[in-house]
Write an enzyme that holds these catalytic residues in place. Structure first.
Site, PDB file in Angstrom:
ATOM      1  N   LYS A  74       0.840  -1.210   0.000  1.00 46.00           N
ATOM      2  CA  LYS A  74       0.000   0.000   0.000  1.00 46.00           C
ATOM      3  C   LYS A  74       0.870   1.253   0.000  1.00 46.00           C
ATOM      4  O   LYS A  74       2.068   1.185   0.327  1.00 46.00           O
ATOM      5  CB  LYS A  74      -0.910  -0.027   1.231  1.00 46.00           C
ATOM      6  CG  LYS A  74      -0.130  -0.041   2.529  1.00 46.00           C
ATOM      7  CD  LYS A  74      -1.013  -0.342   3.708  1.00 46.00           C
ATOM      8  CE  LYS A  74      -0.159  -0.399   4.964  1.00 46.00           C
ATOM      9  NZ  LYS A  74      -0.878  -0.880   6.118  1.00 46.00           N
ATOM     10  N   TYR A 132      13.339  32.554   4.338  1.00 43.20           N
ATOM     11  CA  TYR A 132      12.076  33.270   4.486  1.00 43.20           C
ATOM     12  C   TYR A 132      11.879  33.804   5.898  1.00 43.20           C
ATOM     13  O   TYR A 132      12.322  33.185   6.865  1.00 43.20           O
ATOM     14  CB  TYR A 132      10.904  32.324   4.188  1.00 43.20           C
ATOM     15  CG  TYR A 132      10.642  32.111   2.717  1.00 43.20           C
ATOM     16  CD1 TYR A 132      10.320  33.189   1.883  1.00 43.20           C
ATOM     17  CD2 TYR A 132      10.699  30.836   2.163  1.00 43.20           C
ATOM     18  CE1 TYR A 132      10.073  32.992   0.539  1.00 43.20           C
ATOM     19  CE2 TYR A 132      10.441  30.623   0.823  1.00 43.20           C
ATOM     20  CZ  TYR A 132      10.137  31.704   0.016  1.00 43.20           C
ATOM     21  OH  TYR A 132       9.883  31.503  -1.311  1.00 43.20           O
TER      22      TYR A 132
HETATM   23  C1  LIG Z   1      -0.138  -1.788   6.817  1.00 42.40           C
HETATM   24  C2  LIG Z   1      -0.684  -2.987   7.315  1.00 42.40           C
HETATM   25  C3  LIG Z   1       0.123  -4.105   7.624  1.00 42.40           C
HETATM   26  C4  LIG Z   1       1.604  -4.066   7.578  1.00 42.40           C
HETATM   27  O1  LIG Z   1       2.107  -3.413   8.707  1.00 42.40           O
HETATM   28  P1  LIG Z   1       3.657  -3.235   9.001  1.00 42.40           P
HETATM   29  O2  LIG Z   1       3.718  -2.700  10.362  1.00 42.40           O
HETATM   30  O3  LIG Z   1       4.157  -2.285   7.991  1.00 42.40           O
HETATM   31  O4  LIG Z   1       4.270  -4.575   8.859  1.00 42.40           O
HETATM   32  C5  LIG Z   1      -0.516  -5.268   7.991  1.00 42.40           C
HETATM   33  N1  LIG Z   1      -1.861  -5.330   8.078  1.00 42.40           N
HETATM   34  C6  LIG Z   1      -2.662  -4.289   7.813  1.00 42.40           C
HETATM   35  C7  LIG Z   1      -4.117  -4.437   7.946  1.00 42.40           C
HETATM   36  C8  LIG Z   1      -2.103  -3.075   7.430  1.00 42.40           C
HETATM   37  O5  LIG Z   1      -2.889  -2.037   7.178  1.00 42.40           O
END
Ligand SMILES: *Cc1c(COP(=O)(O)O)cnc(C)c1O
Length: 768
Positions: free
Chosen positions: A440, A663
């Site tokens: 993701k 700035y």
């Molecule tokens: C993002 C996510 C993971 C992975 O988590 P990490 O801490 O990056 O390993 C696993 N399960 C769900 C539902 C997630 O949203």
């Protein structure tokens, strides 16, 4: 070319007449033809043809070619002969047509069998792959990349001599009637139709007209093949055989991920099918398939260090490609020196004499040959360096080393490190536990597609994305393993179904609507993953709703529970009571659901920290995310860091007591200071919170704190007494500044840093 034509024969075959001939030179032969005066390398027995293009007229370049030593010209206009006292001119009505009839003559006189490759896409790939399959058995000519036009094809045909058993010629067209001319010239013995596209038909009435034009090249050509998927009917063409696109018979399962892409499989099937028709034994072909090159085969030209230009041509090393690369080098070198670096591998040793002859004829200033990973430390200043090799990794490394660092900032992603991290987590999981990798948010900033294909090739079981769009993108790039979508919205139900993505279902409303959509699509048994909220209080059914969920699904053949999952809220802390409660709750739900369901269900609970701290509760699958990048809440020395974020100093300046920086007069110095300006700002993800020494970067291993406010695209840093120059490398994330350290300065967590490095930062993938 080796045309070996007398003036008289040349006139006969090209429909030209001699415009002026100096009597004492009437025995010269015409061997070679050139049309671009910039690319002139050899001049003896070479004829310049004055072609008219859309943007230039070759007649305007006659004097340039003459100055370079060319003495023979084919023209279609009156020329002021006094200007070229030694010139021999042939005149014709239409230069291109003359060239075409000459090509046609040459085609007829050779015994070479010609394989024509036509189609809207995939011609080059099929041509290259077929070449790869045939070349161990025959001498094969292949037309240079995109020499497939009304000009390119005759130039290719003029290259044919009896030394070649086969010629693979790419054939393109854009206007009605062009294929007829092509066919007369090419006289194909074999044909391959790669594809029909609906986007390239602009000059044609409709798709059918376009298809018929394309197929007219192959009409009556024995041994023509096309994919059975194109829907070509026997009436459109006779003598065609349709090739089944069947990856099983190509034994592609065990090979790398590019064979998961249907387009690649189709192209390979065609190359394979043609090689079989030509008579090559299937087992030989299958062996050869595993070495098919990836087609990142473009000649790359870029700026090198010390005002040099690099031509990186490390795709192949056949004689044809070599001479055109040498010509190209000459064409762009102007006053720069020319250096040729050749990397021979064992396969090429037998041709080494021929290669040396060819290179020496081009007369470069320096010519070196490398046989191994010897150090390359040539002075390449003010030179055009041609790197020529055969996919040798060491010459690729040289190519990288002498590349000029550009001012854009890059995020380097080290695939080798990811591989090691994956293997670390693999060892933490039982052999029958599946691994789902979360990709993701552009794969935590590392790039969605690249990472997904890489992970698929590593053999992970599942990928996880946040939304349907990401899943669709992955399917379009050829990812075939199951994809879990965490957050499916109603407007994306359709693509979710069409692209076979497995949604997380977390509420009754969502479930009901999704089932309705499936009914509309006449789908049954569609795989879903039920998501339960066991304490995180984000999306998910409550465990009290379990039986109702089961009831509902039981009566609906449209869906089937493929997975069941929940998410830990506090997996980073060990032996947490809260987490134990979550696990207990998940256990209960799992039990209830499994008792009510006959088919197996994939249960999954653990993320990275979960795997590390609660490894006992792996269930059937784990969901690995940030751990792939070597990050976890515990410090683990086996994990490798994957990212380095780099840029380059734009400018260095001194500021005096009382001067302001940036700035809003954000900083005023009370002592003389040396600062560097770096081209990274909050729009890149280098946030404003890092201002005035709250953060910094490393230059040559020294920490340089920020001064003043961070700008949108730039920041200023204090370089102290260190010697820093424009162009020096700046480390934002790397060996010195870990992601954890930077996260600390930004008062956030590594996740937010990674996903906040903006899109405009170039992602570069490396393997070491
Ligand atoms: C993002 C996510 C993971 C992975 O988590 P990490 O801490 O990056 O390993 C696993 N399960 C769900 C539902 C997630 O949203």
């Amino acid at each position: 070319m080796n045309l070996n034509l007398s003036y008289q024969d040349f006139c006969k075959f090209s429909n030209a007449s001699i415009h002026r001939l100096k009597s004492n030179e009437s025995n010269e032969l015409i061997d070679e033809i050139v049309f671009d005066s910039r690319r002139v390398v050899f001049v003896k027995n070479v004829l310049f043809v004055a072609l008219k293009g859309d943007f230039r007229d070759g007649h305007d370049f006659i004097s340039d070619a003459y100055d370079k030593g060319i003495r023979m010209f084919l023209v279609s206009k009156e020329i002021n002969l006094d200007q070229f006292p030694e010139g021999i001119f042939f005149i014709c009505n239409h230069v291109l047509e003359s060239l075409q009839s000459l090509a046609s003559w040459n085609r007829k006189r050779t015994k070479t069998k010609v394989i024509a490759v036509a189609g809207s896409h995939g011609k080059t790939t099929v041509k290259e792959w077929l070449y790869h399959l045939l070349s161990p058995h025959y001498r094969v000519y292949r037309s240079p990349k995109s020499y497939n036009s009304q000009l390119g094809v005759p130039l290719s045909l003029l290259q044919l001599t009896d030394q070649y058993n086969y010629a693979i010629i790419e054939v393109g067209f854009s206007l009605p009637g062009e294929m007829k001319k092509m066919k007369k010239m090419i006289l194909p013995d074999y044909g391959i139709v790669t594809s029909f596209s609906s986007t390239k038909i602009s000059a044609f009435k409709n798709q059918e007209h376009y298809n018929n034009e394309l197929l007219s090249l192959m009409f009556g050509v024995k041994n023509t093949i096309a994919s059975s998927l194109l829907g070509i009917s026997k009436e459109q063409i006779n003598e065609i055989s349709l090739v089944e696109i069947a990856p099983q018979s190509l034994k592609l399962q065990q090979l790398d991920s590019r064979w998961r892409n249907p387009v690649s499989i189709q192209n390979l099937s065609l190359a394979f099918g043609m090689a079989k028709i030509i008579g090559i034994n299937k087992d030989d072909l299958l062996k050869r398939v595993s070495t098919i090159p990836s087609l990142a085969m473009r000649l790359e030209t870029y700026d090198g260090i010390n005002n040099s230009i690099i031509i990186n041509d490390t795709y192949n090393l056949d004689m044809n490609a070599l001479s055109s690369s040498l010509a190209y080098q000459k064409a762009i070198s102007f006053k720069l020196r020319r250096i040729v670096v050749l990397a021979l591998d064992s396969q090429m040793e037998e041709n080494s004499e021929e290669i040396q002859k060819e290179v020496n004829a081009a007369n470069p200033d320096i010519f070196i040959e490398l046989n191994s990973e010897e150090e390359f430390n040539l002075d390449i200043s003010n030179a055009v360096v041609l790197l020529k090799g055969n996919q040798n990794s060491f010459i690729k490394k040289i190519a990288q080393k002498i590349k000029k660092q550009t001012h854009s900032t890059v995020l380097e992603i080290n695939f080798s490190a990811i591989r090691e991290n994956l293997s670390f987590f693999r060892k933490k999981t039982a052999p029958n536990t599946k691994v789902l990798c979360m990709v993701k948010a552009q794969s935590y900033g590392s790039g969605l597609e690249k990472m997904a294909l890489f992970l698929e090739a590593q053999g992970v079981s599942y990928l996880g994305v946040a939304c349907v769009d990401e899943g669709v993108e992955l399917r379009k790039s050829g990812v075939q393993i199951p994809i879990l979508v965490l957050n499916m919205q109603q407007e994306n139900f359709k693509p979710c179904i069409d692209y076979n993505l497995e949604p997380a279902i977390y509420s009754f409303v969502q479930l009901d609507r999704f089932i309705r959509e499936l009914i509309d699509h006449k789908k049954t048994n569609f795989p879903i993953h039920l998501k339960f909220d066991t304490g995180m209080h984000r999306l998910g059914f409550n465990y009290k709703e379990t039986s109702r969920v089961l009831e509902m699904i039981k009566s609906q053949p449209e869906v089937r529970i493929k997975g069941l999952f929940s998410h830990l809220a506090d997996s980073g802390s060990t032996a947490s009571e809260f987490t134990k409660k979550q696990i207990n709750c998940f256990d209960k739900i799992k039990k209830m659901i499994c008792e009510n369901q006959s088919s197996p269900i994939i249960s999954h609970l653990l993320n990275t920290d979960g795997i590390l701290n609660y490894g006992k509760f792996q269930y059937d699958m784990v969901r690995l995310g940030i751990g792939m990048y070597g990050i976890s809440s515990k410090e683990i020395k086996e994990l490798k860091s994957v990212f380095s974020w780099k840029t380059i100093v734009s400018q260095v300046k001194k500021i005096e007591i009382g001067d302001y920086v940036g700035y809003s007069k954000g900083f005023q110095t009370n002592k003389p200071l040396k600062i560097a300006i770096i081209p990274v700002g909050y729009a890149d993800g280098f946030r404003r919170i890092l201002k005035n020494g709250q953060g910094g970067v490393y230059i040559k291993g020294n920490f340089c704190p920020t001064v003043g406010n961070i700008c949108m695209d730039m920041a200023m840093v204090d370089i102290g007494q260190n010697k820093v120059e424009e162009g020096d490398l700046v480390e934002i994330i790397g060996e010195n500044q870990t992601i954890a350290k930077l996260a600390n300065s930004m008062q956030t967590i590594p996740y937010e840093i990674l996903t906040g490095i903006s899109k405009r930062v170039h992602r570069v993938y490396i393997e070491d």
